[in-house]
Design an enzyme around this catalytic site. Structure first.
Site, mmCIF file in Angstrom:
data_model
loop_
_atom_site.group_PDB
_atom_site.id
_atom_site.type_symbol
_atom_site.label_atom_id
_atom_site.label_comp_id
_atom_site.label_asym_id
_atom_site.label_seq_id
_atom_site.Cartn_x
_atom_site.Cartn_y
_atom_site.Cartn_z
ATOM 1 N N HIS A 1 6.998 2.631 11.827
ATOM 2 C CA HIS A 1 7.606 3.811 11.227
ATOM 3 C C HIS A 1 6.608 4.961 11.278
ATOM 4 C CE1 HIS A 1 9.398 6.350 8.077
ATOM 5 N NE2 HIS A 1 10.495 5.624 8.190
ATOM 6 N N LEU B 1 0.847 -1.196 0.000
ATOM 7 C CA LEU B 1 0.000 0.000 0.000
ATOM 8 C C LEU B 1 0.880 1.243 0.000
ATOM 9 C CD1 LEU B 1 -3.087 0.960 0.488
ATOM 10 C CD2 LEU B 1 -2.228 1.539 2.749
#
Length: 344
Positions: free
Chosen positions: A230, A126
């Site tokens: 992240h 994605l």
């Protein structure tokens, strides 16, 4: 208007640009022409296939701006993982070291090297380009996969996972990998990440610690990033948590990012989705419609769009003509859809 469709060979150059933009740690899109072209070829074969059960199919879709023809994002689904190449994780568990005589009781986290997710489906790849990160685009790109899985259940496993990108800096330095590198691998994180992305995983089994790792023996920086994502991955994780995905203690072997899972039937978008035949009626859709994510029921000619949809009766819904054209359907054809604001 934005539509989502299967990737095709002519999308290679854009996919290569997206791979570069995605950066280190985005393992499923290595910056490698041979591998990217192979990924497109596999995706084209997947939508041509007619499986009766989950196999080795790899589906890859792109989001296209119909006004400009520009591809602005990509998203994918692996029908199964680990059946051909080993699919590794660490599982976090606990061990107790205790002595009643000495009145000492210590509980310690340990990491077990495992292949527990072999055979499940995986949502992956994605990525939305920066100029398209607005409105419902990110949510659309994520949720469309669940509508596709709900419509074509025979192609996917009952459980689906998503590996979330772990903590690393702009140079690709991962605190977790730094400890592994120093003690076992002698190669930097970008190299290990790239080798995995191009399918070279033999070195993992050869060099990975053979015994469980005591977390308290790792560096403080490595310990702190276990199960963390992240910064750029936080929105994607939030979307999946809204769908009902949870982390069951599995983390990536390189950056220790969490892997989340869900039973497909329990995903919020799947549960909220409905299948109905369409009536093309601009007035009814615009007046009484609700903003929805909609897909046609094809695989080879798959299309998805954001549409205003209004119920006509229990079996029929009204949509605008422009939405019907985007989906490649006509009066009487069927669609699957779910409200854009669905949450678990």
């Amino acid at each position: 208007m934005k539509i989502i469709r299967p990737i095709k060979a002519s999308d290679y150059q854009t996919l290569h640009e997206i791979a570069k933009e995605s950066g280190i740690g985005f393992t499923s899109l290595p910056v490698n022409e041979e591998l990217l072209r192979r990924k497109i070829t596999k995706a084209e074969a997947a939508v041509q296939s007619t499986p009766t059960e989950p196999g080795m199919q790899s589906y890859l879709f792109v989001m296209e701006d119909t006004e400009t023809g520009e591809v602005v994002g990509t998203t994918g689904i692996e029908a199964t993982v680990g059946l051909q190449d080993a699919f590794y994780h660490y599982h976090i568990s606990k061990v107790v070291h205790a002595s009643r005589e000495l009145n000492v009781h210590n509980t310690v986290d340990i990491l077990h090297f495992c292949n527990d997710y072999t055979g499940v489906s995986e949502i992956c790849t994605l990525f939305l380009r920066e100029n398209a990160r607005k409105g419902l685009n990110g949510r659309f790109l994520s949720k469309m996969r669940f509508l596709f899985m709900a419509e074509h259940t025979e192609r996917f496993a009952d459980v689906v996972i998503a590996e979330m990108r772990g903590v690393s800096d702009d140079k690709g330095l991962s605190p977790f990998w730094a400890w592994l590198e120093e003690n076992f691998f002698s190669m930097d994180f970008p190299t290990a990440d790239y080798l995995t992305g191009i399918g070279n995983k033999v070195f993992i089994a050869e060099l990975m610690p053979k015994y469980p790792i005591y977390v308290n023996l790792l560096s403080k920086a490595a310990q702190d990033c276990i199960g963390k994502v992240h910064e750029k991955t936080k929105p994607a994780l939030c979307l999946l948590e809204q769908e009902g995905f949870k982390c069951r203690g599995y983390v990536d072997i390189f950056d220790a990012g969490p892997t989340v899972e869900a039973d497909v039937k329990n995903i919020a978008t799947v549960q909220a989705s409905r299948k109905a035949s369409v009536v093309i009626n601009d007035n009814l859709a615009q007046t009484d419609g609700q903003t929805c994510f909609a897909i046609n029921t094809s695989v080879q000619d798959f299309r998805a769009c954001i549409a205003e949809i209004a119920y006509v009766d229990g079996n029929r819904v009204a949509i605008e003509r422009v939405s019907a054209e985007a989906l490649g359907i006509k009066d009487g054809d069927s669609i699957r859809f779910s409200p854009a604001n669905t949450k678990h």
